[in-house]
Design a protein around this motif. Structure first.
Motif, PDB file in Angstrom:
ATOM      1  N   LEU A 142      31.079  32.101  39.086  1.00 43.42           N
ATOM      2  CA  LEU A 142      32.219  31.699  38.263  1.00 43.42           C
ATOM      3  C   LEU A 142      33.532  32.322  38.726  1.00 43.42           C
ATOM      4  CD1 LEU A 142      30.621  31.865  34.692  1.00 43.42           C
ATOM      5  CD2 LEU A 142      30.798  29.911  36.234  1.00 43.42           C
ATOM      6  N   LEU A 143      33.488  33.533  39.263  1.00 42.66           N
ATOM      7  CA  LEU A 143      34.726  34.176  39.702  1.00 42.66           C
ATOM      8  C   LEU A 143      35.279  33.465  40.931  1.00 42.66           C
ATOM      9  CD1 LEU A 143      33.893  37.977  39.345  1.00 42.66           C
ATOM     10  CD2 LEU A 143      35.198  36.543  37.785  1.00 42.66           C
ATOM     11  N   ARG A 144      36.595  33.403  41.017  1.00 45.90           N
ATOM     12  CA  ARG A 144      37.215  32.799  42.192  1.00 45.90           C
ATOM     13  C   ARG A 144      36.977  33.676  43.422  1.00 45.90           C
ATOM     14  NH1 ARG A 144      42.516  29.356  40.580  1.00 45.90           N
ATOM     15  NH2 ARG A 144      41.799  28.602  38.554  1.00 45.90           N
ATOM     16  N   PRO A 145      37.018  33.077  44.621  1.00 46.57           N
ATOM     17  CA  PRO A 145      36.644  33.834  45.827  1.00 46.57           C
ATOM     18  C   PRO A 145      37.412  35.130  46.014  1.00 46.57           C
ATOM     19  CG  PRO A 145      36.869  31.507  46.335  1.00 46.57           C
ATOM     20  CD  PRO A 145      37.341  31.673  44.929  1.00 46.57           C
ATOM     21  N   HIS A 146      38.698  35.140  45.689  1.00 43.47           N
ATOM     22  CA  HIS A 146      39.462  36.371  45.912  1.00 43.47           C
ATOM     23  C   HIS A 146      39.096  37.457  44.906  1.00 43.47           C
ATOM     24  CE1 HIS A 146      41.922  34.734  42.624  1.00 43.47           C
ATOM     25  NE2 HIS A 146      42.386  35.955  42.465  1.00 43.47           N
ATOM     26  N   ASN A 147      38.340  37.101  43.848  1.00 42.79           N
ATOM     27  CA  ASN A 147      37.902  38.093  42.873  1.00 42.79           C
ATOM     28  C   ASN A 147      36.486  38.595  43.139  1.00 42.79           C
ATOM     29  OD1 ASN A 147      39.999  38.726  41.137  1.00 42.79           O
ATOM     30  ND2 ASN A 147      39.680  36.924  39.861  1.00 42.79           N
ATOM     31  N   LEU A 148      35.818  38.070  44.165  1.00 40.25           N
ATOM     32  CA  LEU A 148      34.491  38.582  44.498  1.00 40.25           C
ATOM     33  C   LEU A 148      34.519  40.065  44.872  1.00 40.25           C
ATOM     34  CD1 LEU A 148      32.931  35.572  46.448  1.00 40.25           C
ATOM     35  CD2 LEU A 148      32.319  36.409  44.177  1.00 40.25           C
ATOM     36  N   PRO A 149      35.577  40.579  45.537  1.00 38.65           N
ATOM     37  CA  PRO A 149      35.633  42.034  45.755  1.00 38.65           C
ATOM     38  C   PRO A 149      35.657  42.835  44.457  1.00 38.65           C
ATOM     39  CG  PRO A 149      37.134  40.920  47.253  1.00 38.65           C
ATOM     40  CD  PRO A 149      36.635  39.881  46.304  1.00 38.65           C
ATOM     41  N   VAL A 150      36.195  42.268  43.380  1.00 39.71           N
ATOM     42  CA  VAL A 150      36.175  42.961  42.094  1.00 39.71           C
ATOM     43  C   VAL A 150      34.733  43.177  41.653  1.00 39.71           C
ATOM     44  CG1 VAL A 150      36.854  42.837  39.674  1.00 39.71           C
ATOM     45  CG2 VAL A 150      38.409  42.001  41.445  1.00 39.71           C
ATOM     46  N   LEU A 151      33.923  42.140  41.790  1.00 40.68           N
ATOM     47  CA  LEU A 151      32.519  42.249  41.414  1.00 40.68           C
ATOM     48  C   LEU A 151      31.790  43.226  42.332  1.00 40.68           C
ATOM     49  CD1 LEU A 151      30.154  41.305  39.694  1.00 40.68           C
ATOM     50  CD2 LEU A 151      29.900  39.343  41.217  1.00 40.68           C
ATOM     51  N   ALA A 152      32.061  43.149  43.633  1.00 41.11           N
ATOM     52  CA  ALA A 152      31.400  44.047  44.583  1.00 41.11           C
ATOM     53  C   ALA A 152      31.768  45.501  44.319  1.00 41.11           C
ATOM     54  CB  ALA A 152      31.773  43.648  46.009  1.00 41.11           C
ATOM     55  N   PHE A 153      33.039  45.788  44.087  1.00 40.70           N
ATOM     56  CA  PHE A 153      33.462  47.160  43.809  1.00 40.70           C
ATOM     57  C   PHE A 153      32.914  47.645  42.467  1.00 40.70           C
ATOM     58  CE2 PHE A 153      36.853  46.653  47.086  1.00 40.70           C
ATOM     59  CZ  PHE A 153      36.594  47.826  47.781  1.00 40.70           C
ATOM     60  N   SER A 154      32.781  46.743  41.525  1.00 44.27           N
ATOM     61  CA  SER A 154      32.186  47.124  40.245  1.00 44.27           C
ATOM     62  C   SER A 154      30.762  47.623  40.440  1.00 44.27           C
ATOM     63  CB  SER A 154      32.202  45.930  39.289  1.00 44.27           C
ATOM     64  OG  SER A 154      31.546  46.238  38.075  1.00 44.27           O
ATOM     65  N   LEU A 155      29.981  46.897  41.237  1.00 44.13           N
ATOM     66  CA  LEU A 155      28.606  47.322  41.517  1.00 44.13           C
ATOM     67  C   LEU A 155      28.583  48.624  42.312  1.00 44.13           C
ATOM     68  CD1 LEU A 155      27.131  43.835  42.511  1.00 44.13           C
ATOM     69  CD2 LEU A 155      26.957  44.988  40.312  1.00 44.13           C
ATOM     70  N   LEU A 156      29.519  48.771  43.253  1.00 44.37           N
ATOM     71  CA  LEU A 156      29.572  49.997  44.043  1.00 44.37           C
ATOM     72  C   LEU A 156      29.885  51.201  43.163  1.00 44.37           C
ATOM     73  CD1 LEU A 156      29.580  51.441  46.783  1.00 44.37           C
ATOM     74  CD2 LEU A 156      32.008  50.845  46.988  1.00 44.37           C
ATOM     75  N   ILE A 157      30.847  51.051  42.264  1.00 47.19           N
ATOM     76  CA  ILE A 157      31.205  52.163  41.371  1.00 47.19           C
ATOM     77  C   ILE A 157      30.041  52.504  40.455  1.00 47.19           C
ATOM     78  CG2 ILE A 157      32.719  52.819  39.466  1.00 47.19           C
ATOM     79  CD1 ILE A 157      34.946  51.256  40.830  1.00 47.19           C
ATOM     80  N   GLN A 158      29.355  51.490  39.943  1.00 54.71           N
ATOM     81  CA  GLN A 158      28.188  51.756  39.099  1.00 54.71           C
ATOM     82  C   GLN A 158      27.119  52.531  39.858  1.00 54.71           C
ATOM     83  OE1 GLN A 158      27.005  47.881  37.760  1.00 54.71           O
ATOM     84  NE2 GLN A 158      28.706  47.674  36.317  1.00 54.71           N
ATOM     85  N   THR A 159      26.893  52.148  41.118  1.00 54.81           N
ATOM     86  CA  THR A 159      25.888  52.841  41.930  1.00 54.81           C
ATOM     87  C   THR A 159      26.289  54.285  42.193  1.00 54.81           C
ATOM     88  OG1 THR A 159      25.321  50.739  42.997  1.00 54.81           O
ATOM     89  CG2 THR A 159      24.604  52.759  44.090  1.00 54.81           C
ATOM     90  N   VAL A 160      27.544  54.501  42.561  1.00 52.58           N
ATOM     91  CA  VAL A 160      28.021  55.854  42.852  1.00 52.58           C
ATOM     92  C   VAL A 160      27.977  56.729  41.602  1.00 52.58           C
ATOM     93  CG1 VAL A 160      30.057  57.190  43.541  1.00 52.58           C
ATOM     94  CG2 VAL A 160      29.432  55.123  44.805  1.00 52.58           C
ATOM     95  N   MET A 161      28.456  56.187  40.490  1.00 55.40           N
ATOM     96  CA  MET A 161      28.462  56.976  39.255  1.00 55.40           C
ATOM     97  C   MET A 161      27.040  57.303  38.816  1.00 55.40           C
ATOM     98  SD  MET A 161      31.694  57.428  38.242  1.00 55.40           S
ATOM     99  CE  MET A 161      31.721  57.625  36.475  1.00 55.40           C
ATOM    100  N   THR A 162      26.134  56.358  38.962  1.00 54.95           N
ATOM    101  CA  THR A 162      24.757  56.597  38.543  1.00 54.95           C
ATOM    102  C   THR A 162      24.096  57.697  39.372  1.00 54.95           C
ATOM    103  OG1 THR A 162      24.506  54.304  37.805  1.00 54.95           O
ATOM    104  CG2 THR A 162      22.493  55.527  38.284  1.00 54.95           C
ATOM    105  N   LYS A 163      24.241  57.617  40.685  1.00 52.56           N
ATOM    106  CA  LYS A 163      23.512  58.517  41.575  1.00 52.56           C
ATOM    107  C   LYS A 163      24.141  59.892  41.691  1.00 52.56           C
ATOM    108  CE  LYS A 163      21.263  58.497  46.106  1.00 52.56           C
ATOM    109  NZ  LYS A 163      21.033  57.732  47.360  1.00 52.56           N
ATOM    110  N   PHE A 164      25.466  59.944  41.637  1.00 54.19           N
ATOM    111  CA  PHE A 164      26.135  61.203  41.942  1.00 54.19           C
ATOM    112  C   PHE A 164      26.909  61.818  40.770  1.00 54.19           C
ATOM    113  CE2 PHE A 164      26.062  58.818  46.017  1.00 54.19           C
ATOM    114  CZ  PHE A 164      25.140  59.624  46.679  1.00 54.19           C
TER     115      PHE A 164
END
Length: 985
Positions: free
Chosen positions: A799-821
């Motif tokens: 559903l997100l427009r192509p230029h907003n896909l980095p928003v989704l990717a960074f959201s997952l990255l931040i969740q992973t970093v916050m969870t693990k570290f």
């Protein structure tokens, strides 16, 4: 009755949704309306002022035009016609504006700038209510007086082609029509071809008086690719050729009938720089209004600049032009240039009819209308008009007559302007009773949540809800009787309509019982809290304020500061800055905490953290670790792991800073260039394609780690389908794909992705139910929750427009970093982690480009994979696409707490905290908008935010249901609880 904190919070939020719905029903007022019913026979027109002399001008004037054609181009911005785009792509229209027999205006549309209320304003001349932005999705029949209703009553034949909203608003008014669906924004070709294909036939016929054409393609292009798209120029050229065809046909007919016609070119609203609409920016409210007719004289070299008028002025002008009564509810003024070529007596007659209609509307809506400056000007103009008529009948040619006539014209025009302004700014009629009841319900629920906080955040995370004693108490019945008496008094004495008074007595009685029960529950809980307060302090069941950690204080003060900021219009417009500041401050605080843990004091122990651990142990709040991970965090960190913990807050901070540059939002900075605008331009499609592919790959790598083998394959194919869908509609390109390839609607590709979304969600739901009902298997539950989360991530990627896909990717990255570290090594409490998830969810709402402005809603997300308009799926997809950030962060919270605190009450506590942190701003904002309902920016700033808060609360209710469904702790037997407590016993 003893219930879990999560179930209690979910019930409270559901009740709050009811209270907010009642408040919204009362807050959005009914605009000024004529008290005379439209179904009654038409009132006779006001006679010409005679001042002692007899006058036979007692009937409506004859029509100025033989027939009228209205060409409404959806989302036509004024600079699309009067600017450089108009010169380049609309040469024929530009010629008519600069040299032809025409009058040009810039018509200002009032917010909300969406189609349905704008059509109402054009045809009725009234100001629709702000709540029409919601009714725009399913337009009801229009019961107000309008030009179309008057035309039908006069026996005129009206034909319509275009947006089916007109057919819903004016059923049985058109002798011929062909409606097209306006909400399928992926189509910008067929919606206009379906209108144009009728032109050749209908223009040759002479059996109609009014032709209305509503073109949708320009609006759909704006939603898809914005006002800078190359498709805009092509569509404007197409509209120019349509206008030329209509105009030349009308001119040829005029040679046969020798009577002039009128061609109207207008827009219902404009288009923002992002291609959307709904708010009050200059680009959204400024629309062109061009009146073209051979009856208008134009001298050679006569240069006219477009004047600014109100969109509501068209209704009165059309009524005068067709020889019809002006709609009763119209607050618009006659566009005087249309009649300035007529004799003075006719000009005065037209202006008199308009001012009489406005003064009558003022009289019916304003008690002290006689003191209104516009009414006084009208009375003066009417007296001067009578004197002019007397002088005209005595001596028709004299300098005195000309001078007096000019004075009367100026007086009428001044009265029209003042009356129209008075009615347009007239305070609307709020339903104060419904607003008060809704606010009381929300405040009662919030008070109950606040009083229950000590019990909800204790080790057991359940609480005693006093329901039996309040329901059977004397206070309960007394409150019900008092509320019933108030209800009767309000409903029998008020002169304005109240929504609650229109409800059946059984429903209204149920609402009174609910309010009374909540009040008695509050009294009972408060009494018990005061009685047990001393005992609780002796047992140290809740930590004192002085023993709170710095992180606790930051989260509390940050949340409170955001709530207080909602009282200022500037902070509401720029709310994204508040959340950006809060998450950045949180990252800095986490960095300080990690330094304190990784570099302990001189005795080799983490002094501050140990102090906090001792305090939490005394409080008996669950911490997120298992029995085999009960050692202090500093002992578990060393080498690379220690440096990873130290670097992680700064990595999160850098990601947030990059995301801020992707989408400029708010009001002050929305016009500034950003990375998203650069990526979406046609010149950088290759860069956008590469970034989208990299983001999808990153999403897969971050999500697949918790999925089963089948779900991993489905996720990979689904993300590939997302790229194929965007390539099909022309947003991105495959390496082997030519840039000028013909694009499709991507229906097959999007539905291909939906299959995998539903498959992953079904698999996750099956595993969750299996773990809850059949096996009670912890591992199956964790996998099921992650797969549900993965399905939502895949849907968001589609559903997100192509230029907003980095928003989704960074959201997952931040969740992973916050969870693990962060969360695992530092072992934060469930309440702290919940608040952090909430903050990041709100920040990512704005990272997507959203704001408190309705125009930033991406309605194109509601039509991904649909070949026709379906209201329920389109609404769900639009809401999910808008609130993808908060929903995904809440879903991640459910999985994280379930996996890290499997046997503790963390989910119940998280659900309670999430409900509380969402309830506080809603309750506060209801009080604020009530006190600020007469504020200058109430409709442009505060009202859209109110709708956002209501929708956010509804989504919170759904998320709390998810928390409760995933809370296995509430289903275990008491003897099985707390096997892994804070002390590891």
């Amino acid at each position: 009755m003893r219930v879990g904190a999560g179930a209690f919070a979910a019930s409270c939020v559901a009740i709050e949704v009811l209270g907010v719905a009642i408040f919204l029903r009362g807050f959005f007022p009914a605009p000024v309306r004529s008290s005379s019913r439209t179904e009654h026979r038409a009132e006779p027109p006001a006679p010409e002022p005679a001042a002692g002399a007899s006058s036979n001008w007692t009937k409506l004037p004859l029509p100025l035009f033989n027939r009228v054609v209205i060409v409404l181009i959806d989302a036509l911005r004024d600079d699309f016609v009067f600017g450089s785009k108009g010169v380049k792509y609309m040469p024929y229209t530009t010629y008519l504006v600069e040299k032809g027999a025409s009058h040009s205006f810039v018509a200002e549309a009032k917010p909300p700038t969406v189609t349905m209320p704008r059509i109402k304003a054009l045809m009725t001349g009234s100001l629709p209510g702000f709540v029409d932005v919601i009714r725009n999705l399913n337009s009801p029949a229009l019961l107000e007086d309008s030009v179309i209703r008057q035309a039908k009553a006069a026996g005129k034949r009206v034909i319509f082609y275009g947006d089916e909203t007109w057919v819903k608003l004016f059923p049985k008014h058109f002798v011929e029509y062909d409606g097209t669906t306006s909400f399928f924004v992926s189509d910008y070709t067929e919606v206009d071809d379906n209108v144009t294909r009728h032109l050749d036939t209908v223009l040759k016929r002479g059996d109609w008086d009014m032709l209305i054409l509503h073109y949708l393609g320009l609006d759909h292009i704006g939603h898809i690719s914005g006002p800078s798209s190359p498709l805009i120029g092509r569509k404007l050229s197409e509209m120019d050729s349509v206008l030329m065809k209509i105009h030349t046909s009308l001119l040829s007919k005029e040679r046969e009938t020798l009577s002039p016609s009128l061609l109207v070119l207008c827009g219902d609203h404009g288009m923002s720089e992002t291609g959307s609409h709904g708010a009050s920016s200059t680009e959204e409210v400024s629309t062109p209004l061009i009146l073209i007719s051979s009856a208008f004289e134009r001298r050679p070299g006569d240069i006219r600049h477009p004047k600014r008028v109100q969109q509501t002025d068209l209704a009165a002008t059309l009524a005068i032009g067709l020889g019809l009564p002006i709609p009763k509810d119209s607050v618009g003024s006659l566009l005087f240039p249309v009649v300035e070529g007529k004799p003075v007596r006719e000009q005065l007659r037209f202006l008199h009819l308009n001012t009489v209609q406005l003064s009558r509307l003022l009289r019916e809506n304003v008690p002290s209308y006689e003191k209104d400056p516009g009414f006084e000007q009208f009375k003066m103009a009417e007296r001067l008009h009578g004197n002019w008529v007397k002088l005209y009948l005595e001596e028709s040619r004299s300098d005195v007559l000309l001078s007096l006539g000019t004075k009367v014209l100026r007086q009428y025009l001044g009265a029209l302007k003042t009356l129209s302004l008075s009615l347009s700014t007239q305070v609307a009629q709020y339903d104060s009773y419904s607003m008060a009841v809704g606010t009381v319900v929300v405040l009662e629920v919030l008070t109950l949540l606040l009083l229950s906080t000590p019990q909800a955040l204790c080790r057991r995370a359940d609480l005693e809800v006093p329901m039996r004693s309040p329901v059977f108490s004397l206070l309960f019945y007394l409150v019900v009787l008092v509320l019933s008496a108030i209800h009767v008094i309000v409903c029998t004495s008020t002169t304005s309509s109240c929504y609650l008074c229109s409800l059946p007595w059984l429903v209204a009685g149920g609402l009174m019982v609910l309010v009374s029960a909540l009040l008695c529950a509050i009294v009972s809980t408060l009494t018990r809290t005061l009685i047990e307060g001393t005992l609780l302090r002796k047992k140290a069941a809740f930590p004192s304020f002085s023993r709170w950690s710095e992180m606790d204080l930051l989260l509390l003060l940050g949340t409170a500061g955001h709530v207080l900021s909602l009282g200022a219009s500037s902070f509401v417009e720029e709310e994204h800055q508040t959340w950006y500041f809060l998450v950045n401050t949180l990252c800095l605080a986490l960095s300080q905490e990690t330094c304190r843990i990784c570099f302990p004091g001189g005795d080799g122990k983490p002094q501050q953290h140990a102090h906090v651990l001792q305090d939490r142990a005394a409080y008996k709040a669950p911490m997120l670790h298992r029995a085999d991970h009960a050692s202090p965090p500093s002992e578990a960190l060393g080498g690379p792991a220690q440096w990873a913990v130290l670097v992680s807050p700064w990595l999160v901070l850098a990601c947030c800073r990059l995301l801020r540059s992707l989408n400029q939002t708010g009001v002050q900075g929305a016009h500034r260039p950003d990375l998203g605008l650069w990526l979406t331009s046609s010149d950088h499609k290759v860069e956008l394609s590469g970034l989208a592919a990299l983001s999808l790959l990153m999403i897969f790598l971050l999500v697949q780690r918790g999925c089963s083998l089948v779900s991993r394959a489905a996720l990979a194919l689904g993300l590939l389908g997302v790229f194929c869908y965007r390539a099909a509609i022309g947003n991105v390109l495959f390496p082997w794909q030519p840039g000028n390839k013909g694009f499709s609607k991507g229906i097959i590709e999007a539905r291909f992705v939906y299959v995998f979304v539903l498959g992953i969600l079904f698999t996750g739901t099956k595993d969750l139910l299996k773990s809850q009902v059949i096996a009670a298997d912890f591992k199956i539950k964790i996998v099921g929750l992650w797969e549900i989360y993965s399905g939502l991530v895949l849907l968001a990627a589609l559903l997100l427009r192509p230029h907003n896909l980095p928003v989704l990717a960074f959201s997952l990255l931040i969740q992973t970093v916050m969870t693990k570290f962060i969360w695992k090594p530092l072992r934060h409490e469930a309440a702290e982690i919940t608040v952090m998830h909430y903050w990041f969810g709100q920040a990512f709402f704005y990272f997507q480009g959203n704001s408190n402005n309705i125009a930033t809603i991406d309605i194109s997300a509601g039509f991904v994979g649909l070949d026709t308009y379906m209201e329920i799926p389109a609404t769900f997809l639009t809401v999910f696409g808008t609130y993808a950030g908060p929903v995904l962060w809440a879903s991640h919270l459910v999985h994280f707490l379930s996996s890290e605190a499997s046997s503790g009450p963390a989910l119940s506590q998280a659900c309670f905290c999430y409900a509380l942190i969402c309830s506080v701003p809603v309750a506060t904002y209801l009080i604020l908008v009530t006190s600020l309902r007469y504020h200058l920016f109430i409709w442009s700033v505060f009202s859209p935010k109110l709708l956002y808060e209501g929708m956010h609360l509804l989504i919170t209710a759904a998320l709390c249901a998810l928390f409760t469904a995933a809370d296995q702790h509430s289903r275990t037997r008491p003897s099985e609880r707390w096997t892994l407590g804070t002390d590891g016993s």
